[in-house]
Design a protein around this motif. Structure first.
Motif, PDB file in Angstrom:
ATOM      1  N   PRO A  80       0.684  -1.316  -0.494  1.00  0.00           N
ATOM      2  CA  PRO A  80       0.297   0.271  -0.178  1.00  0.00           C
ATOM      3  C   PRO A  80       0.931   0.887  -0.154  1.00  0.00           C
ATOM      4  O   PRO A  80       1.932   1.691   0.271  1.00  0.00           O
ATOM      5  CB  PRO A  80      -0.871  -0.382   1.074  1.00  0.00           C
ATOM      6  CG  PRO A  80      -0.625  -1.656   1.393  1.00  0.00           C
ATOM      7  CD  PRO A  80       0.724  -2.212   1.422  1.00  0.00           C
ATOM      8  N   ALA A  81       0.086   2.385  -0.095  1.00  0.00           N
ATOM      9  CA  ALA A  81       1.120   4.093  -0.356  1.00  0.00           C
ATOM     10  C   ALA A  81       0.919   4.400   0.604  1.00  0.00           C
ATOM     11  O   ALA A  81       0.433   4.269   1.589  1.00  0.00           O
ATOM     12  CB  ALA A  81       0.324   4.359  -1.893  1.00  0.00           C
ATOM     13  N   LEU A 190       3.065  12.425  -8.584  1.00  0.00           N
ATOM     14  CA  LEU A 190       2.517  10.932  -7.751  1.00  0.00           C
ATOM     15  C   LEU A 190       3.516  10.540  -6.709  1.00  0.00           C
ATOM     16  O   LEU A 190       4.515  11.161  -6.688  1.00  0.00           O
ATOM     17  CB  LEU A 190       3.714  10.473  -9.412  1.00  0.00           C
ATOM     18  CG  LEU A 190       2.578  10.292 -10.424  1.00  0.00           C
ATOM     19  CD1 LEU A 190       3.521  10.349 -11.506  1.00  0.00           C
ATOM     20  CD2 LEU A 190       1.240   9.822 -10.691  1.00  0.00           C
ATOM     21  N   GLN A 193       7.194   4.787  -4.070  1.00  0.00           N
ATOM     22  CA  GLN A 193       7.982   3.964  -2.759  1.00  0.00           C
ATOM     23  C   GLN A 193       8.920   2.897  -3.055  1.00  0.00           C
ATOM     24  O   GLN A 193       8.454   2.141  -4.176  1.00  0.00           O
ATOM     25  CB  GLN A 193       7.155   3.680  -2.076  1.00  0.00           C
ATOM     26  CG  GLN A 193       6.824   2.270  -0.845  1.00  0.00           C
ATOM     27  CD  GLN A 193       5.991   2.096   0.447  1.00  0.00           C
ATOM     28  OE1 GLN A 193       5.614   2.266   1.160  1.00  0.00           O
ATOM     29  NE2 GLN A 193       4.981   1.386  -0.346  1.00  0.00           N
ATOM     30  N   ALA A 209       7.415   0.358  -6.625  1.00  0.00           N
ATOM     31  CA  ALA A 209       6.009   1.083  -7.332  1.00  0.00           C
ATOM     32  C   ALA A 209       5.418   3.332  -7.003  1.00  0.00           C
ATOM     33  O   ALA A 209       6.202   3.131  -6.277  1.00  0.00           O
ATOM     34  CB  ALA A 209       4.828   0.546  -5.977  1.00  0.00           C
ATOM     35  N   TYR A 211       2.442   5.471  -7.308  1.00  0.00           N
ATOM     36  CA  TYR A 211       0.950   6.547  -7.806  1.00  0.00           C
ATOM     37  C   TYR A 211       0.516   6.888  -7.598  1.00  0.00           C
ATOM     38  O   TYR A 211       1.278   8.258  -7.473  1.00  0.00           O
ATOM     39  CB  TYR A 211       0.255   5.425  -5.460  1.00  0.00           C
ATOM     40  CG  TYR A 211       1.640   4.043  -4.796  1.00  0.00           C
ATOM     41  CD1 TYR A 211       0.606   3.071  -4.670  1.00  0.00           C
ATOM     42  CD2 TYR A 211       2.816   4.451  -4.534  1.00  0.00           C
ATOM     43  CE1 TYR A 211       1.455   1.650  -3.811  1.00  0.00           C
ATOM     44  CE2 TYR A 211       3.625   3.240  -3.673  1.00  0.00           C
ATOM     45  CZ  TYR A 211       2.680   2.111  -3.477  1.00  0.00           C
ATOM     46  OH  TYR A 211       3.587   0.730  -3.199  1.00  0.00           O
ATOM     47  N   ARG A 212      -1.282   7.469  -7.678  1.00  0.00           N
ATOM     48  CA  ARG A 212      -1.633   8.608  -6.968  1.00  0.00           C
ATOM     49  C   ARG A 212      -1.089   8.990  -5.874  1.00  0.00           C
ATOM     50  O   ARG A 212      -1.575   8.341  -4.877  1.00  0.00           O
ATOM     51  CB  ARG A 212      -2.564   8.476  -7.414  1.00  0.00           C
ATOM     52  CG  ARG A 212      -3.121   7.767  -9.950  1.00  0.00           C
ATOM     53  CD  ARG A 212      -4.666   7.987  -9.884  1.00  0.00           C
ATOM     54  NE  ARG A 212      -4.787   7.916 -11.363  1.00  0.00           N
ATOM     55  CZ  ARG A 212      -4.164   8.393 -12.696  1.00  0.00           C
ATOM     56  NH1 ARG A 212      -4.104   9.735 -12.303  1.00  0.00           N
ATOM     57  NH2 ARG A 212      -4.346   8.137 -13.605  1.00  0.00           N
ATOM     58  N   GLY A 215      -3.289   7.029  -4.017  1.00  0.00           N
ATOM     59  CA  GLY A 215      -2.323   5.151  -3.556  1.00  0.00           C
ATOM     60  C   GLY A 215      -3.461   4.639  -4.306  1.00  0.00           C
ATOM     61  O   GLY A 215      -2.620   3.496  -4.174  1.00  0.00           O
ATOM     62  N   THR A 216      -3.698   4.572  -5.306  1.00  0.00           N
ATOM     63  CA  THR A 216      -3.934   4.173  -6.603  1.00  0.00           C
ATOM     64  C   THR A 216      -3.167   3.606  -6.555  1.00  0.00           C
ATOM     65  O   THR A 216      -1.752   4.424  -7.902  1.00  0.00           O
ATOM     66  CB  THR A 216      -5.130   4.790  -7.455  1.00  0.00           C
ATOM     67  OG1 THR A 216      -5.760   5.100  -6.456  1.00  0.00           O
ATOM     68  CG2 THR A 216      -5.197   3.900  -8.468  1.00  0.00           C
ATOM     69  N   LEU A 217      -2.738   2.466  -6.892  1.00  0.00           N
ATOM     70  CA  LEU A 217      -1.230   1.743  -6.997  1.00  0.00           C
ATOM     71  C   LEU A 217      -1.296   2.045  -9.495  1.00  0.00           C
ATOM     72  O   LEU A 217      -2.426   1.363 -10.167  1.00  0.00           O
ATOM     73  CB  LEU A 217      -1.097   0.777  -7.557  1.00  0.00           C
ATOM     74  CG  LEU A 217       0.160  -0.675  -8.333  1.00  0.00           C
ATOM     75  CD1 LEU A 217       1.125  -0.061  -7.322  1.00  0.00           C
ATOM     76  CD2 LEU A 217      -0.292  -1.583  -7.536  1.00  0.00           C
ATOM     77  N   LEU A 218       0.243   2.684  -9.867  1.00  0.00           N
ATOM     78  CA  LEU A 218      -0.457   2.425 -11.352  1.00  0.00           C
ATOM     79  C   LEU A 218       0.756   1.869 -12.051  1.00  0.00           C
ATOM     80  O   LEU A 218       0.731   1.544 -13.132  1.00  0.00           O
ATOM     81  CB  LEU A 218      -0.023   4.039 -11.465  1.00  0.00           C
ATOM     82  CG  LEU A 218      -0.442   5.497 -11.087  1.00  0.00           C
ATOM     83  CD1 LEU A 218       0.463   6.489 -11.352  1.00  0.00           C
ATOM     84  CD2 LEU A 218      -2.065   5.025 -12.136  1.00  0.00           C
ATOM     85  N   HIS A 220       4.060  -1.371 -10.323  1.00  0.00           N
ATOM     86  CA  HIS A 220       5.157  -2.023  -9.413  1.00  0.00           C
ATOM     87  C   HIS A 220       6.073  -2.202 -10.725  1.00  0.00           C
ATOM     88  O   HIS A 220       6.276  -2.608 -10.921  1.00  0.00           O
ATOM     89  CB  HIS A 220       4.589  -2.757  -8.578  1.00  0.00           C
ATOM     90  CG  HIS A 220       3.809  -3.783  -9.063  1.00  0.00           C
ATOM     91  ND1 HIS A 220       4.433  -4.960  -9.420  1.00  0.00           N
ATOM     92  CD2 HIS A 220       2.640  -3.687  -9.673  1.00  0.00           C
ATOM     93  CE1 HIS A 220       3.756  -5.628  -9.800  1.00  0.00           C
ATOM     94  NE2 HIS A 220       2.611  -5.190  -9.944  1.00  0.00           N
TER      95      HIS A 220
END
Length: 237
Positions: A80-81, A190, A193, A209, A211-212, A215-218, A220
């Motif tokens: 998770p972000a 953005l 991590q 990874a 993310y927006r 926390g939306t994953l874009l 990885h």
């Protein structure tokens, strides 16, 4: 014969191609996820020949194998972000990874101007083996659709893995496997991590990874790093 040429602007150590950028260019010719191994320093401004045999794709400089790509899905599960605020705070105290203030790396070089390099500098989160930053992609790195180009996203997922290694000052990317779920538009803040997942001796593993802010994953990636001493690092320059 298909060839790939890495322009001089996309260097990692001075004089050789950035691993993430170069792997991202190669990935554009591959079907499905692949782990891309960097076998040797990547020549700049020289056509590198692509060959395919028994499901394995290789990139050559004459007889020398520069990169090898084998079909394989990423195996490090993305985390998770962190919060946008935590990533921003970490970015204000970056680790001196690589050549630090002297670096000219396309991704993490502090001597690269906005729009000339990605200027991604990660700082530690509360976990000593997790690093993060906030990155705003410059319009220079967008495609005709206004979205960040795939090879730039590979680049952005490269060096952060090195920042997650608190006991390693200098390291070179050995392998990378990235999955892009969604390409973001340029100009959008953005979160990046990276976290160390293990290692032994000179070899280290890290997940990265993108993310927006919500926390939306874009995207990885899995990365493998090899610690080097100063003489080795400069020999790859």
């Amino acid at each position: 014969m298909t060839t790939i040429t890495i322009p001089p602007a996309f260097n990692g150590p001075p004089g050789s191609g950035n691993g993430g950028y170069s792997a991202g260019l190669l990935a554009a010719y591959l079907d499905g996820p692949h782990t891309i191994r960097i076998n040797a320093p990547i020549p700049l401004n020289r056509p590198l020949a692509m060959r395919r045999e028994d499901g394995v794709t290789t990139l050559h400089d004459g007889d020398a194998v520069i990169m090898t790509a084998r079909p394989e899905a990423p195996s490090i599960a993305p985390r998770p972000a962190p919060s946008f605020e935590a990533a921003k705070n970490a970015s204000e105290h970056p680790r001196p990874f690589g050549a630090g203030e002297q670096s000219v790396c396309f991704v993490c070089g502090r001597n690269r101007a906005e729009g000339e390099g990605l200027r991604i500098f990660c700082g530690q989160l509360d976990d000593g083996e997790t690093a993060a930053t906030v990155w705003i992609p410059h319009e220079t790195f967008g495609g005709e659709d206004g979205l960040v180009r795939p090879e730039i996203l590979w680049s952005a997922l490269d060096c952060p893995g090195g920042f997650s290694l608190p006991d390693v000052d200098r390291a070179l990317l050995g392998e990378m496997n990235a999955e892009i779920l969604e390409r973001p538009p340029v100009g959008e803040p953005l979160i990046i991590q990276a976290w160390r997942t293990g290692g032994k001796g000179r070899k280290h593993f890290a997940g990265t990874a993108l993310y927006r802010p919500d926390g939306t994953l874009l995207a990885h990636a899995d990365t493998v790093w090899f610690a080097v001493d100063t003489a080795q690092f400069e020999a790859n320059a």
